[in-house]
Design a protein around this motif. Structure first.
Motif, PDB file in Angstrom:
ATOM      1  N   ARG A  54       0.851  -1.202   0.000  1.00 51.67           N
ATOM      2  CA  ARG A  54       0.000   0.000   0.000  1.00 51.67           C
ATOM      3  C   ARG A  54       0.882   1.246   0.000  1.00 51.67           C
ATOM      4  NH1 ARG A  54      -4.117   0.526  -1.855  1.00 51.67           N
ATOM      5  NH2 ARG A  54      -5.036  -1.240  -0.813  1.00 51.67           N
ATOM      6  N   GLN A  55       1.943   1.257   0.811  1.00 53.02           N
ATOM      7  CA  GLN A  55       2.833   2.424   0.847  1.00 53.02           C
ATOM      8  C   GLN A  55       3.584   2.580  -0.468  1.00 53.02           C
ATOM      9  OE1 GLN A  55       5.273   2.186   4.391  1.00 53.02           O
ATOM     10  NE2 GLN A  55       3.499   2.390   5.726  1.00 53.02           N
ATOM     11  N   ARG A  56       3.927   1.480  -1.098  1.00 54.84           N
ATOM     12  CA  ARG A  56       4.598   1.551  -2.403  1.00 54.84           C
ATOM     13  C   ARG A  56       3.673   2.192  -3.428  1.00 54.84           C
ATOM     14  NH1 ARG A  56       3.951  -1.859  -6.494  1.00 54.84           N
ATOM     15  NH2 ARG A  56       3.269  -3.569  -5.175  1.00 54.84           N
ATOM     16  N   ILE A  57       2.411   1.784  -3.430  1.00 58.69           N
ATOM     17  CA  ILE A  57       1.463   2.252  -4.441  1.00 58.69           C
ATOM     18  C   ILE A  57       0.949   3.654  -4.133  1.00 58.69           C
ATOM     19  CG2 ILE A  57      -0.844   1.835  -5.399  1.00 58.69           C
ATOM     20  CD1 ILE A  57      -0.137  -1.224  -4.972  1.00 58.69           C
ATOM     21  N   ASP A  58       0.496   3.871  -2.901  1.00 55.74           N
ATOM     22  CA  ASP A  58      -0.155   5.138  -2.555  1.00 55.74           C
ATOM     23  C   ASP A  58       0.804   6.248  -2.152  1.00 55.74           C
ATOM     24  OD1 ASP A  58      -2.566   3.917  -3.053  1.00 55.74           O
ATOM     25  OD2 ASP A  58      -3.116   3.656  -0.948  1.00 55.74           O
ATOM     26  N   GLU A 117       9.574  -8.433  -2.071  1.00 57.76           N
ATOM     27  CA  GLU A 117       8.719  -9.325  -2.851  1.00 57.76           C
ATOM     28  C   GLU A 117       7.290  -9.195  -2.353  1.00 57.76           C
ATOM     29  OE1 GLU A 117       8.382 -14.033  -4.012  1.00 57.76           O
ATOM     30  OE2 GLU A 117      10.251 -13.246  -3.234  1.00 57.76           O
ATOM     31  N   GLY A 118       6.402  -8.989  -3.275  1.00 55.93           N
ATOM     32  CA  GLY A 118       5.008  -8.816  -2.903  1.00 55.93           C
ATOM     33  C   GLY A 118       4.138  -8.867  -4.135  1.00 55.93           C
ATOM     34  N   LEU A 119       3.117  -8.060  -4.109  1.00 58.75           N
ATOM     35  CA  LEU A 119       2.196  -8.022  -5.243  1.00 58.75           C
ATOM     36  C   LEU A 119       2.899  -7.498  -6.483  1.00 58.75           C
ATOM     37  CD1 LEU A 119      -0.969  -6.517  -3.534  1.00 58.75           C
ATOM     38  CD2 LEU A 119      -0.623  -8.882  -4.274  1.00 58.75           C
ATOM     39  N   PRO A 120       2.514  -8.006  -7.656  1.00 56.07           N
ATOM     40  CA  PRO A 120       3.042  -7.433  -8.899  1.00 56.07           C
ATOM     41  C   PRO A 120       2.705  -5.947  -8.957  1.00 56.07           C
ATOM     42  CG  PRO A 120       1.837  -9.461  -9.338  1.00 56.07           C
ATOM     43  CD  PRO A 120       1.595  -9.114  -7.897  1.00 56.07           C
ATOM     44  N   PRO A 121       3.534  -5.141  -9.622  1.00 54.03           N
ATOM     45  CA  PRO A 121       3.335  -3.696  -9.641  1.00 54.03           C
ATOM     46  C   PRO A 121       1.951  -3.252 -10.115  1.00 54.03           C
ATOM     47  CG  PRO A 121       5.462  -4.248 -10.573  1.00 54.03           C
ATOM     48  CD  PRO A 121       4.731  -5.541 -10.343  1.00 54.03           C
TER      49      PRO A 121
END
Length: 127
Positions: A54-58, A117-121
């Motif tokens: 979430r922090q990566r995306i938002d 490693e986590g959700l695809p971008p």
């Protein structure tokens, strides 16, 4: 543990992130004491993965409070009297799970992953 108790003739495999496992790790002692042979596979990326994604995306990858260090979770399992396996390569995973199931003990398979490693971008965690 409840599923294993409800289905004693079957083997139960639990898959958990390391953040979630850390919140209930003390229950492994209960499983050992009560001889409940549930096997927990911990995907260990040393992060609260959903919050990190979430922090990566938002927030453009501005991280706060999502990364941490873990003890060796397989060693922790053995310390409590459970079976413990540490996995660092993909080809080690299935044999470690099989040995854990065959042990007849509660078990932890500590699967080491990259901390990012986590959700695809292009995939967004649910809100």
């Amino acid at each position: 543990m409840g599923v294993q108790l409800a289905r004693p003739e079957e083997r139960v495999l639990c898959v958990s992130g390391d953040g979630a496992f850390g919140m209930v790790a003390q229950e492994l002692e209960t499983a050992v004491r009560e001889r409940i042979p549930v096997v927990t596979v911990v995907t260990n990326n040393r992060a609260f993965g959903n919050t990190r994604d979430r922090q990566r995306i938002d927030h453009g990858g501005r991280y706060t409070g999502v990364f941490f260090d873990n003890p060796d979770l397989a060693a922790y399992a053995r310390l409590l009297g459970a079976h413990g396996e540490r996995v660092e390569r993909a080809d080690e995973l299935l044999p470690a799970i099989e040995r854990s199931l065959e042990s007849g003990l509660p078990a932890v398979v500590d699967v080491i992953q990259d901390r990012h490693e986590g959700l695809p971008p292009d995939l967004v965690p649910p809100r």
